[in-house]
Motif scaffolding. Structure first.
Motif, short mmCIF file in Angstrom:
data_model
loop_
_atom_site.label_atom_id
_atom_site.label_comp_id
_atom_site.label_asym_id
_atom_site.label_seq_id
_atom_site.Cartn_x
_atom_site.Cartn_y
_atom_site.Cartn_z
N UNK A 234 0.84 -1.18 0.00
CA UNK A 234 0.00 0.00 0.00
C UNK A 234 0.89 1.24 0.00
N UNK A 235 0.56 2.17 -0.86
CA UNK A 235 1.38 3.38 -0.97
C UNK A 235 1.48 4.11 0.36
N UNK A 236 2.70 4.47 0.74
CA UNK A 236 2.96 5.29 1.93
C UNK A 236 2.48 4.63 3.23
N UNK A 237 2.43 3.29 3.27
CA UNK A 237 1.97 2.63 4.49
C UNK A 237 3.03 1.69 5.03
N UNK A 238 4.30 2.02 4.75
CA UNK A 238 5.37 1.08 5.08
C UNK A 238 6.01 1.34 6.44
N UNK A 239 5.60 2.39 7.15
CA UNK A 239 6.28 2.75 8.40
C UNK A 239 6.32 1.63 9.42
N UNK A 240 5.17 1.06 9.74
CA UNK A 240 5.12 0.01 10.76
C UNK A 240 5.90 -1.22 10.31
N UNK A 241 5.78 -1.54 9.02
CA UNK A 241 6.50 -2.70 8.50
C UNK A 241 8.00 -2.53 8.62
#
Length: 298
Positions: A234-241
């Motif tokens: 998902x675009x721009x949803x990589x922080x937690x990962x």
């Protein structure tokens, strides 16, 4: 106009001499992180059958001479890597220097054969009866070879494992992403497009070694058996990962959930290759030896 000038051409074990190349049927195929992709056909002066190729045209703005020179330098370095790797490994894709000429503007590029079967995950998805373990073994063999030449792939992920018409692996883009980062980004840390396959130390410190290749190889195996990336794309949803990988690695993500189609022995290989401490991971040669023993026991 696309221009391709291979130093050598080695396909499916048969050496083809250089010839005058004519390019036709050039079609835009998609975008990559720093390049535009084109599919084209090339004709050799001594061959009657065209060769489909995929071209990565590096994205350079008009009159940006500095970037053009930098990408030209990258293409030269890739040719040196290609010479070091050799042209005779059946599971490694050749790569050729290329350039794309538009109106008064010539941009450096690289070209490989076009693999109509796509990458390893797409191939298995559309060919459920494919022997996934055999494809994994072939990829491991290719990685052992490049590591034996003191070369790091640097971007192991399903997209860089293509399947040729013979149903066998062709490993692509060896060192490409690393050279772009070193030359264009000056090793500045930025989120890699394939961050979900990366090791903790690569994401945190930017290290790229044979051991980060081993780690990414294992995560790629997991995706080959689950047919999906380890994190939802998902675009721009990589922080937690990113935080999860840096702090706990992928074993914390995988937990005890072994893919149904994966053997217990292969699952154990995946787990040990994903050790957070790089010194606890086996070398690619050791991984290959484990896979060979597993193949013999089948």
């Amino acid at each position: 106009m696309l221009q391709v000038t291979p130093v050598h051409l080695w396909l499916n074990g048969d050496f083809k001499p250089r010839g005058i190349l004519r390019v036709k049927n050039q079609q835009f195929s998609g975008f990559a992180g720093y390049s535009d992709l084109y599919k084209a056909d090339i004709m050799f002066s001594d061959q009657s059958k065209p060769l489909p190729i995929m071209v990565k045209e590096f994205r350079v703005l008009l009159n940006d001479n500095e970037s053009n020179d930098q990408f030209s330098s990258i293409v030269d370095m890739l040719q040196d890597r290609e010479s070091a790797v050799g042209y005779d490994h059946k599971y490694i894709s050749p790569i050729w220097s290329a350039s794309v000429a538009t109106t008064g503007h010539t941009v450096p590029a690289i070209a490989t054969p076009y693999y109509g079967n796509g990458n390893i995950v797409n191939y298995v998805r559309f060919h459920p009866s494919a022997d996934r373990f055999e494809l994994v073994c072939q990829t491991a063999s290719a990685l052992v070879h490049i590591h034996s030449k003191d070369i790091v792939h640097g971007n192991m992920c399903p997209e860089n494992i293509c399947i040729a018409d013979d149903g066998m692996v062709r490993l692509t883009d060896i060192a490409v992403d690393t050279l772009v980062r070193q030359t264009i980004h000056r090793n500045n840390l930025c989120v890699p497009s394939k961050w979900m396959y990366k090791s903790p130390e690569e994401l945190e410190w930017g290290y790229r070694t044979t051991q980060t290749d081993v780690y990414s190889f294992a995560v790629t195996i997991y995706s080959v058996y689950t047919l999906k990336p380890p994190f939802a794309s998902k675009a721009h949803s990589y922080g937690k990962g990113l935080v999860q990988i840096v702090n706990h690695g992928h074993n914390g993500l995988f937990g005890e959930i072994k893919p149904d189609a994966m053997s217990n022995d292969l699952w154990e290989v995946v787990r040990i290759c994903c050790a957070v401490d790089p010194s606890q991971r086996p070398s690619m040669e050791e991984v290959d030896e484990m896979l060979v023993r597993m193949r013999e026991d089948k």
